[in-house]
Design a protein around this motif. Sequence first.
Motif, short mmCIF file in Angstrom:
data_model
loop_
_atom_site.label_atom_id
_atom_site.label_comp_id
_atom_site.label_asym_id
_atom_site.label_seq_id
_atom_site.Cartn_x
_atom_site.Cartn_y
_atom_site.Cartn_z
N LEU A 1 0.63 -0.98 -0.04
CA LEU A 1 -0.07 0.44 -0.01
C LEU A 1 0.77 0.99 0.13
CD1 LEU A 1 -2.59 1.68 0.17
CD2 LEU A 1 -2.83 0.74 2.65
N ARG A 2 1.54 1.62 0.70
CA ARG A 2 3.09 2.18 1.05
C ARG A 2 3.41 2.47 -0.33
NH1 ARG A 2 6.42 0.73 4.84
NH2 ARG A 2 5.06 2.09 6.45
N GLU A 3 4.22 1.74 -1.07
CA GLU A 3 4.19 1.26 -2.70
C GLU A 3 3.45 2.21 -3.31
OE1 GLU A 3 5.96 -1.61 -5.90
OE2 GLU A 3 6.35 -1.75 -3.30
N LEU A 4 1.81 1.90 -3.33
CA LEU A 4 1.33 2.58 -4.49
C LEU A 4 1.61 3.40 -4.18
CD1 LEU A 4 -0.98 -1.21 -5.08
CD2 LEU A 4 1.05 -0.30 -6.47
N ARG A 5 0.60 3.92 -3.29
CA ARG A 5 0.21 5.92 -2.84
C ARG A 5 1.58 6.66 -3.49
NH1 ARG A 5 2.07 8.24 1.04
NH2 ARG A 5 3.07 6.15 2.37
N LYS A 6 2.46 6.19 -3.00
CA LYS A 6 3.41 7.61 -2.78
C LYS A 6 3.55 6.92 -4.32
CE LYS A 6 6.48 6.88 0.76
NZ LYS A 6 7.57 6.40 1.45
N GLN A 7 3.84 6.12 -5.54
CA GLN A 7 3.63 6.25 -7.17
C GLN A 7 2.62 7.31 -7.31
OE1 GLN A 7 3.42 2.24 -8.25
NE2 GLN A 7 4.84 1.33 -7.18
N LYS A 8 1.49 7.08 -6.79
CA LYS A 8 0.94 7.99 -7.19
C LYS A 8 0.89 9.44 -6.88
CE LYS A 8 -2.36 4.93 -8.82
NZ LYS A 8 -3.16 4.85 -10.17
N GLY A 9 1.76 9.80 -5.67
CA GLY A 9 2.60 11.13 -4.96
C GLY A 9 0.96 11.59 -4.22
N LEU A 10 0.34 10.69 -3.50
CA LEU A 10 -0.03 10.86 -2.67
C LEU A 10 0.74 10.90 -0.88
CD1 LEU A 10 -3.10 9.25 -3.62
CD2 LEU A 10 -3.43 11.14 -4.07
N SER A 11 -0.09 11.22 -0.37
CA SER A 11 0.45 11.50 1.36
C SER A 11 -0.75 10.24 2.13
CB SER A 11 0.35 12.72 1.86
OG SER A 11 -0.49 13.05 1.99
N GLN A 12 -0.43 10.18 3.27
CA GLN A 12 -1.11 9.20 3.90
C GLN A 12 -2.38 9.99 3.97
OE1 GLN A 12 0.67 7.75 7.66
NE2 GLN A 12 1.93 6.67 6.20
N GLU A 13 -2.62 11.78 4.35
CA GLU A 13 -3.68 11.94 4.43
C GLU A 13 -4.30 12.56 3.70
OE1 GLU A 13 -5.26 16.45 6.19
OE2 GLU A 13 -3.17 15.93 6.25
N ASP A 14 -3.54 12.61 2.41
CA ASP A 14 -4.49 12.65 0.81
C ASP A 14 -5.55 11.21 0.77
OD1 ASP A 14 -3.30 14.80 0.35
OD2 ASP A 14 -2.02 14.05 -0.75
N LEU A 15 -4.36 10.07 0.90
CA LEU A 15 -5.71 9.25 0.63
C LEU A 15 -6.37 8.28 1.49
CD1 LEU A 15 -5.71 5.84 -0.88
CD2 LEU A 15 -3.92 5.15 1.04
N ALA A 16 -5.96 9.39 2.50
CA ALA A 16 -7.40 9.28 3.21
C ALA A 16 -8.46 9.84 3.51
CB ALA A 16 -6.83 9.31 4.66
N TYR B 1 -5.81 5.70 10.57
CA TYR B 1 -5.48 4.77 9.88
C TYR B 1 -4.67 3.63 9.05
CZ TYR B 1 -9.07 0.31 8.88
OH TYR B 1 -9.19 -0.84 8.50
N ILE B 2 -5.54 4.43 7.43
CA ILE B 2 -3.56 4.28 6.71
C ILE B 2 -2.39 4.30 7.48
CG2 ILE B 2 -2.53 5.33 4.72
CD1 ILE B 2 -6.17 4.65 4.79
N SER B 3 -2.29 5.18 8.63
CA SER B 3 -0.99 4.40 8.82
C SER B 3 -0.71 3.22 9.88
CB SER B 3 -0.49 6.02 10.00
OG SER B 3 0.43 5.44 10.77
N ASP B 4 -1.66 3.16 10.10
CA ASP B 4 -2.39 1.66 11.11
C ASP B 4 -1.49 0.31 9.54
OD1 ASP B 4 -2.04 3.37 13.38
OD2 ASP B 4 -4.22 2.56 13.19
N ILE B 5 -2.68 1.05 9.24
CA ILE B 5 -2.30 -0.31 7.65
C ILE B 5 -0.91 -0.76 7.49
CG2 ILE B 5 -3.68 -1.20 5.34
CD1 ILE B 5 -6.14 0.21 6.30
N GLU B 6 -0.31 0.73 7.03
CA GLU B 6 1.15 0.21 6.53
C GLU B 6 2.21 0.15 7.30
OE1 GLU B 6 2.08 4.74 4.57
OE2 GLU B 6 0.35 4.04 3.15
N ARG B 7 2.07 0.34 8.17
CA ARG B 7 2.60 -0.14 9.84
C ARG B 7 2.55 -1.65 9.87
NH1 ARG B 7 1.37 3.95 12.58
NH2 ARG B 7 0.59 2.73 14.68
N GLY B 8 1.39 -2.30 9.43
CA GLY B 8 0.64 -3.88 9.29
C GLY B 8 0.38 -4.09 10.62
#
Length: 68
Positions: free
Chosen positions: A12-27, A36-43
């Motif tokens: 998820l982190r890799e794909l989010r960064k490829q799209k140029g999105l911050s965690q907040e943008d994705l949220a 919640y996005i941060s928790d997902i990315e940390r596993g």
Amino acid sequence: MPDIQKKFGDKLRELRKQKGLSQEDLALKSGLHRTYISDIERGSRNLSLKNIEKIAKALGLATKSLLE
């Protein structure tokens, strides 16, 4: 073998960064909370299929691409 939650979070982190999105943008785009996005990315979250679908749509991807 890596924990499936950690592996999913790394993808998820890799794909989010490829799209140029911050965690907040994705949220905002997915209707989920930034922490919640941060928790997902940390596993540290075991997310539902509904939330996987929301995240995939927010990234403009097919749901299966997050699971590959």
